[in-house]
Write an enzyme that holds these catalytic residues in place. Structure first.
Site, PDB file in Angstrom:
ATOM      1  N   ARG A  80      98.830  53.909  97.412  1.00 44.78           N
ATOM      2  CA  ARG A  80      98.917  52.865  96.395  1.00 44.78           C
ATOM      3  C   ARG A  80     100.187  52.031  96.539  1.00 44.78           C
ATOM      4  O   ARG A  80     100.197  50.846  96.214  1.00 44.78           O
ATOM      5  CB  ARG A  80      98.849  53.490  94.996  1.00 44.78           C
ATOM      6  CG  ARG A  80      97.475  53.995  94.600  1.00 44.78           C
ATOM      7  CD  ARG A  80      96.466  52.868  94.491  1.00 44.78           C
ATOM      8  NE  ARG A  80      96.666  52.024  93.340  1.00 44.78           N
ATOM      9  CZ  ARG A  80      95.990  52.121  92.203  1.00 44.78           C
ATOM     10  NH1 ARG A  80      95.031  53.025  92.083  1.00 44.78           N
ATOM     11  NH2 ARG A  80      96.225  51.304  91.209  1.00 44.78           N
ATOM     12  N   HIS A 124      93.496  42.595  76.509  1.00 47.72           N
ATOM     13  CA  HIS A 124      93.015  43.937  76.180  1.00 47.72           C
ATOM     14  C   HIS A 124      92.061  43.832  74.994  1.00 47.72           C
ATOM     15  O   HIS A 124      92.363  43.128  74.019  1.00 47.72           O
ATOM     16  CB  HIS A 124      94.185  44.858  75.832  1.00 47.72           C
ATOM     17  CG  HIS A 124      93.751  46.247  75.487  1.00 47.72           C
ATOM     18  ND1 HIS A 124      93.303  47.133  76.441  1.00 47.72           N
ATOM     19  CD2 HIS A 124      93.676  46.896  74.295  1.00 47.72           C
ATOM     20  CE1 HIS A 124      92.969  48.272  75.843  1.00 47.72           C
ATOM     21  NE2 HIS A 124      93.186  48.157  74.560  1.00 47.72           N
ATOM     22  N   ALA A 157     105.747  48.176  82.591  1.00 47.78           N
ATOM     23  CA  ALA A 157     105.456  49.372  83.377  1.00 47.78           C
ATOM     24  C   ALA A 157     104.513  50.340  82.680  1.00 47.78           C
ATOM     25  O   ALA A 157     103.996  51.260  83.318  1.00 47.78           O
ATOM     26  CB  ALA A 157     106.770  50.084  83.730  1.00 47.78           C
ATOM     27  N   GLY A 158     104.263  50.189  81.391  1.00 45.05           N
ATOM     28  CA  GLY A 158     103.364  51.083  80.676  1.00 45.05           C
ATOM     29  C   GLY A 158     101.924  50.595  80.737  1.00 45.05           C
ATOM     30  O   GLY A 158     101.612  49.571  81.348  1.00 45.05           O
ATOM     31  N   ASP A 160      99.234  48.924  78.776  1.00 45.86           N
ATOM     32  CA  ASP A 160      99.005  48.091  77.587  1.00 45.86           C
ATOM     33  C   ASP A 160     100.149  48.190  76.587  1.00 45.86           C
ATOM     34  O   ASP A 160      99.938  48.167  75.374  1.00 45.86           O
ATOM     35  CB  ASP A 160      97.676  48.466  76.918  1.00 45.86           C
ATOM     36  CG  ASP A 160      96.488  48.276  77.829  1.00 45.86           C
ATOM     37  OD1 ASP A 160      96.487  47.296  78.607  1.00 45.86           O
ATOM     38  OD2 ASP A 160      95.557  49.101  77.796  1.00 45.86           O
TER      39      ASP A 160
END
Length: 219
Positions: A80, A124, A157-158, A160
């Site tokens: 990745r 979202h 970086a999280g 949502d």
């Protein structure tokens, strides 16, 4: 504790904002952006569309509109991290002012987020911070909410967890529980497309700044 220094992203001067749009599926959000960008008053142009898979309708939409495309499949890279580096390089080559994740179904890596920090827009299908993750619609239904909706936010970086730009509200009906949320999700998508176009246009024309998790767009 002292407030974090605000990050400022002024609008480009004398030209439309450059957008790179990332897609994974049918491309209805992409199409909404293509249609909006056809009007010079929108203030942005889509300079490339990137995908994580071949043979999807979103790429066909881009090609019909004459927009360059690129594809980076995860399985074509050793891991990745290598995939993220390749994706970052292809997007950076297009020199975007904004990157729009329009139904892109891969989690962006740290390298990509660092390269375009504060300039990656995502949607979202829930009213964040409630119901993050891949099952926002069904999670909201299972919780028994009476209203849900969609959120346009910046990516961090999280999952949502980035700063919220704008939200749209959709009411939940009794019938939504009978079909597993399919009709509800379609109503959310309709609001989502409109909200994404509105937000991207405002960011392109007006710029934005981020301060204490709040996104400010000049009036």
């Amino acid at each position: 504790m002292a407030a974090a220094h605000p990050l400022a992203f002024p609008p480009p001067s004398g030209r439309p904002a450059r957008l790179v749009v990332l897609v994974s599926g049918s491309g209805t959000n992409l199409q909404a952006l293509i249609d909006a960008a056809a009007d010079p008053a929108f203030g942005a142009e889509i300079v490339a569309v990137g995908a994580d898979r071949d043979g999807i309708a979103a790429l066909e939409r881009a090609e019909r509109a004459g927009i360059p495309t690129f594809v980076h499949r995860v399985k074509d890279h050793p891991d990745r991290t290598a995939w993220d580096a390749a994706l970052t390089g292809s997007v950076r080559q297009r020199q975007p002012d904004l990157v729009v994740s329009a139904g892109f179904m891969k989690i962006l890596g740290a390298g990509f987020i660092d390269a375009f920090a504060g300039r990656i827009v995502n949607t979202h299908p829930a009213l964040l911070p409630a119901f993050p993750g891949a099952h926002g619609v069904t999670d909201a239904l299972a919780h028994g909410v009476k209203v849900t909706g969609c959120t346009v936010h910046l990516v961090d970086a999280g999952v949502d967890t980035g700063p919220i730009i704008e939200q749209g509200v959709v009411r939940v009906t009794d019938a939504d529980h009978a079909d597993g949320g399919e009709a509800l999700h379609e109503r959310i998508k309709t609001v989502e497309r409109q909200l994404l176009v509105e937000v991207v246009g405002r960011l392109a024309r007006e710029g934005h700044r981020i301060e204490d998790r709040k996104v400010w767009i000049p009036a």
